[in-house]
Design a protein around this motif. Sequence first.
Motif, PDB file in Angstrom:
ATOM      1  N   ARG A  65       0.835  -1.199   0.000  1.00  0.00           N
ATOM      2  CA  ARG A  65       0.000   0.000   0.000  1.00  0.00           C
ATOM      3  C   ARG A  65       0.878   1.260   0.000  1.00  0.00           C
ATOM      4  O   ARG A  65       0.635   2.204  -0.740  1.00  0.00           O
ATOM      5  CB  ARG A  65      -0.926   0.001   1.222  1.00  0.00           C
ATOM      6  N   GLU A  66       1.940   1.240   0.810  1.00  0.00           N
ATOM      7  CA  GLU A  66       2.825   2.394   0.893  1.00  0.00           C
ATOM      8  C   GLU A  66       3.589   2.584  -0.429  1.00  0.00           C
ATOM      9  O   GLU A  66       3.755   3.699  -0.910  1.00  0.00           O
ATOM     10  CB  GLU A  66       3.781   2.236   2.083  1.00  0.00           C
ATOM     11  N   LEU A  67       4.019   1.473  -1.014  1.00  0.00           N
ATOM     12  CA  LEU A  67       4.731   1.576  -2.290  1.00  0.00           C
ATOM     13  C   LEU A  67       3.806   2.132  -3.370  1.00  0.00           C
ATOM     14  O   LEU A  67       4.207   2.954  -4.188  1.00  0.00           O
ATOM     15  CB  LEU A  67       5.285   0.213  -2.718  1.00  0.00           C
ATOM     16  N   LEU A  68       2.563   1.677  -3.332  1.00  0.00           N
ATOM     17  CA  LEU A  68       1.598   2.179  -4.305  1.00  0.00           C
ATOM     18  C   LEU A  68       1.371   3.674  -4.084  1.00  0.00           C
ATOM     19  O   LEU A  68       1.288   4.445  -5.034  1.00  0.00           O
ATOM     20  CB  LEU A  68       0.271   1.424  -4.163  1.00  0.00           C
ATOM     21  N   ARG A  69       1.302   4.073  -2.816  1.00  0.00           N
ATOM     22  CA  ARG A  69       1.074   5.494  -2.496  1.00  0.00           C
ATOM     23  C   ARG A  69       2.219   6.348  -3.057  1.00  0.00           C
ATOM     24  O   ARG A  69       1.980   7.325  -3.767  1.00  0.00           O
ATOM     25  CB  ARG A  69       0.966   5.690  -0.981  1.00  0.00           C
ATOM     26  N   ILE A  70       3.474   5.935  -2.781  1.00  0.00           N
ATOM     27  CA  ILE A  70       4.567   6.778  -3.277  1.00  0.00           C
ATOM     28  C   ILE A  70       4.632   6.740  -4.805  1.00  0.00           C
ATOM     29  O   ILE A  70       4.899   7.742  -5.452  1.00  0.00           O
ATOM     30  CB  ILE A  70       5.946   6.461  -2.636  1.00  0.00           C
ATOM     31  N   TYR A  71       4.314   5.602  -5.365  1.00  0.00           N
ATOM     32  CA  TYR A  71       4.333   5.507  -6.828  1.00  0.00           C
ATOM     33  C   TYR A  71       3.315   6.484  -7.429  1.00  0.00           C
ATOM     34  O   TYR A  71       3.611   7.234  -8.352  1.00  0.00           O
ATOM     35  CB  TYR A  71       4.026   4.073  -7.263  1.00  0.00           C
ATOM     36  N   ARG A  72       2.120   6.479  -6.859  1.00  0.00           N
ATOM     37  CA  ARG A  72       1.069   7.363  -7.385  1.00  0.00           C
ATOM     38  C   ARG A  72       1.451   8.825  -7.216  1.00  0.00           C
ATOM     39  O   ARG A  72       1.231   9.644  -8.109  1.00  0.00           O
ATOM     40  CB  ARG A  72      -0.250   7.102  -6.658  1.00  0.00           C
ATOM     41  N   GLU A  73       2.031   9.132  -6.058  1.00  0.00           N
ATOM     42  CA  GLU A  73       2.398  10.515  -5.785  1.00  0.00           C
ATOM     43  C   GLU A  73       3.440  10.993  -6.800  1.00  0.00           C
ATOM     44  O   GLU A  73       3.299  12.049  -7.416  1.00  0.00           O
ATOM     45  CB  GLU A  73       2.940  10.622  -4.363  1.00  0.00           C
ATOM     46  N   VAL A  74       4.473  10.175  -6.990  1.00  0.00           N
ATOM     47  CA  VAL A  74       5.534  10.572  -7.924  1.00  0.00           C
ATOM     48  C   VAL A  74       4.978  10.641  -9.344  1.00  0.00           C
ATOM     49  O   VAL A  74       5.301  11.545 -10.113  1.00  0.00           O
ATOM     50  CB  VAL A  74       6.721   9.590  -7.839  1.00  0.00           C
ATOM     51  N   ASN A  75       4.130   9.689  -9.656  1.00  0.00           N
ATOM     52  CA  ASN A  75       3.546   9.662 -10.988  1.00  0.00           C
ATOM     53  C   ASN A  75       2.836  10.973 -11.309  1.00  0.00           C
ATOM     54  O   ASN A  75       3.006  11.536 -12.392  1.00  0.00           O
ATOM     55  CB  ASN A  75       2.581   8.476 -11.085  1.00  0.00           C
ATOM     56  N   SER A  76       2.067  11.486 -10.344  1.00  0.00           N
ATOM     57  CA  SER A  76       1.350  12.731 -10.652  1.00  0.00           C
ATOM     58  C   SER A  76       2.308  13.926 -10.625  1.00  0.00           C
ATOM     59  O   SER A  76       2.159  14.851 -11.429  1.00  0.00           O
ATOM     60  CB  SER A  76       0.129  12.923  -9.742  1.00  0.00           C
ATOM     61  N   GLU A  77       3.303  13.880  -9.741  1.00  0.00           N
ATOM     62  CA  GLU A  77       4.320  14.949  -9.764  1.00  0.00           C
ATOM     63  C   GLU A  77       5.039  14.998 -11.111  1.00  0.00           C
ATOM     64  O   GLU A  77       5.258  16.060 -11.686  1.00  0.00           O
ATOM     65  CB  GLU A  77       5.377  14.709  -8.682  1.00  0.00           C
ATOM     66  N   ALA A  78       5.377  13.807 -11.590  1.00  0.00           N
ATOM     67  CA  ALA A  78       6.161  13.740 -12.832  1.00  0.00           C
ATOM     68  C   ALA A  78       5.353  14.219 -14.038  1.00  0.00           C
ATOM     69  O   ALA A  78       5.906  14.740 -14.997  1.00  0.00           O
ATOM     70  CB  ALA A  78       6.655  12.316 -13.043  1.00  0.00           C
ATOM     71  N   LYS A  79       4.053  14.013 -13.938  1.00  0.00           N
ATOM     72  CA  LYS A  79       3.193  14.486 -15.028  1.00  0.00           C
ATOM     73  C   LYS A  79       3.216  16.005 -15.110  1.00  0.00           C
ATOM     74  O   LYS A  79       3.171  16.597 -16.186  1.00  0.00           O
ATOM     75  CB  LYS A  79       1.753  13.994 -14.822  1.00  0.00           C
ATOM     76  N   ALA A  80       3.290  16.625 -13.950  1.00  0.00           N
ATOM     77  CA  ALA A  80       3.235  18.089 -13.895  1.00  0.00           C
ATOM     78  C   ALA A  80       4.613  18.727 -14.104  1.00  0.00           C
ATOM     79  O   ALA A  80       4.714  19.883 -14.489  1.00  0.00           O
ATOM     80  CB  ALA A  80       2.658  18.522 -12.547  1.00  0.00           C
ATOM     81  N   ASP A  81       5.658  17.976 -13.814  1.00  0.00           N
ATOM     82  CA  ASP A  81       6.985  18.584 -13.792  1.00  0.00           C
ATOM     83  C   ASP A  81       8.003  17.707 -14.530  1.00  0.00           C
ATOM     84  O   ASP A  81       8.395  16.641 -14.064  1.00  0.00           O
ATOM     85  CB  ASP A  81       7.391  18.783 -12.319  1.00  0.00           C
ATOM     86  N   GLU A  82       8.408  18.202 -15.674  1.00  0.00           N
ATOM     87  CA  GLU A  82       9.362  17.472 -16.535  1.00  0.00           C
ATOM     88  C   GLU A  82      10.660  17.121 -15.796  1.00  0.00           C
ATOM     89  O   GLU A  82      11.237  16.051 -15.994  1.00  0.00           O
ATOM     90  CB  GLU A  82       9.645  18.339 -17.775  1.00  0.00           C
ATOM     91  N   ALA A  83      11.089  18.024 -14.904  1.00  0.00           N
ATOM     92  CA  ALA A  83      12.355  17.810 -14.179  1.00  0.00           C
ATOM     93  C   ALA A  83      12.254  16.567 -13.282  1.00  0.00           C
ATOM     94  O   ALA A  83      13.221  15.804 -13.144  1.00  0.00           O
ATOM     95  CB  ALA A  83      12.710  19.025 -13.343  1.00  0.00           C
TER      96      ALA A  83
END
Length: 572
Positions: A192-210
């Motif tokens: 669950r925690e791995l999924l949470r961080i994955y989702r969080e980074v996934n949406s961050e990465a969508k918004a921020d190319e860096a």
Amino acid sequence: MTLFPQLLQARLTEALTSLDAELPEGFRVDVSQSTDARFGDYQSNSAMVLAKRLKKNPRELAQAAVDAGTWGGLCEPPEIAGPGFINFTISPKVLEGHTLSIFRDAHLGVPQADPAETVVIDFSAPNVAKPMHIGHIRSTFIGDALSRIARFLGHRVITDNHIGDWGTQFGMIIYGWKKHLNKAALQEDAIRELLRIYREVNSEAKADEAILQACRDELVNLQQGDPTNHAIWKETVELSLEQLRGVYDWLGISFDHYLGESFYNDQLGPLVDDLLEKGLAEESDGAICMFFRDIPALEEKPAIIRKSDGGYNYATTDLATIDHRVATWKADQIWYVVGAPQQLHFQQIFEATKRRGHDVRMTHVAHGSILGKDRKLMKTRSGDNVQLLDVLQEAVERARKIIEEKNPTLSEDEKRDIAEAIGLGAVKYAELSQHRMTDYIFSWDKMLSFQGNTAPYLINAYVRTRSIFRKLGEEVSFPDTITLEEDGERTLAMKLSQFGEIVPDLLNDFRPNLLANYLYELAQSFHSFWEKCPVLKSEGATRASRLLLCELTSRVLKQGLDLLGIRVTERM
Ligand code: ARG
């Protein structure tokens, strides 16, 4: 154990041969189960097929075959129906003898595969660091059932969970692990925690190319052996595997191996070099590809085995996996139980394997999807995948409520055990009673119903057979001879004898659903036998025969459900 269709086939072949001395090339006599009891137990349309080829009258040819044949010691003189069908009814004595021999056979009349082969079954194979979702039901349950069936038939089966433990998702996970990890939550529920961080980074990465680039860098570092990233990767894989194993244990599913994608990392470079050297692969736009220009379906679909950035991919790993399975396990066959969308991938790797000279038969055992009530892929309200564990827990809870209502006096332990058998069994059976290519709608009410073609109905039929022996109270000694007089007895015995015909057939085109149908019909035959033929109130030879039929039904139901991975209980 020789089955009735084969015995009939031999007799009919002999009869037809005696008429015409030589049957035309490629002609094989065919005998199948009758679709309707009014037409006997088995039927053949072979006289019609043959008549057409020989330009003869079909009914006359059928009659001549029946007249010329010898049927004693197997069936009644066959009857001709319609345009030239031949209908067979097995003689009572023969059916009685056959029932006894199934009763004494450890395989319940199922003939053993000849030759027995080494079969590697590749199923379930989730991508780690993400929870299994409802879509994993199909591959997991079909694969498990096929492995049980193949083992029961005497094959040497090796189950291998080819988990996705080396995908591009690790770039995001490592980045997220370094930035957002909550250690306490990880302890609590790692996936669950791995999924949470994955989702969080996934949406961050969508918004921020860096951030997307930072994730890519983490992935490259991992691939190049950076020790920190490697340690994070290793820990996530171990944590995920631990949880996965828990789910499989609960489901009664086990794997002989968990050789995930990462196991093959070192072999990918040499494999590509070897393909280049042999001229089986070539460079194209900086990537290394295998072309299949002579295969129409693959003409414009090369398999990329090394990307232009030097990375390897899914296809490369699968080729290395085949090398291992052939070299180490001496696989005669490999079955991939994987969704239909991967059809192209498997066409490519099967073709590539042929070119590499491996002598192994490979099959993509494809399957469709599970749908929600709206006939679309099942999702949660928030649009996420429905997690497998949630589905299984809900199934057991719902089963528990039903048990409480039906039989409140059971002990706490029994209730828990029965709810688990019924709940998990219901989800498995809903899957396995469908043709694997059918997209089906997931329905709690349907799968948990005690009426109809469901696990609760079948487990209940088994429980009924057991309750007879409990009521009897005494040790039963089963007779050495039996008599089948009533229709109900005969129909049930015939159905029981067909277990041996059905099971080998399941591997033709991989259809465990035929076994589900069979068990449902068997349970129905048992119920009508039970209504028409009193067991405990009967006496002497009749009673002994009926008890034997009950016991054999019990064994076949239990064994059949076990082949589907479904556990029975003694009460409910
Ligand atoms: N991990 C893959 C997926 O989730 C399935 C792997 C199937 N097996 C294989 N050898 N390709 O799609």
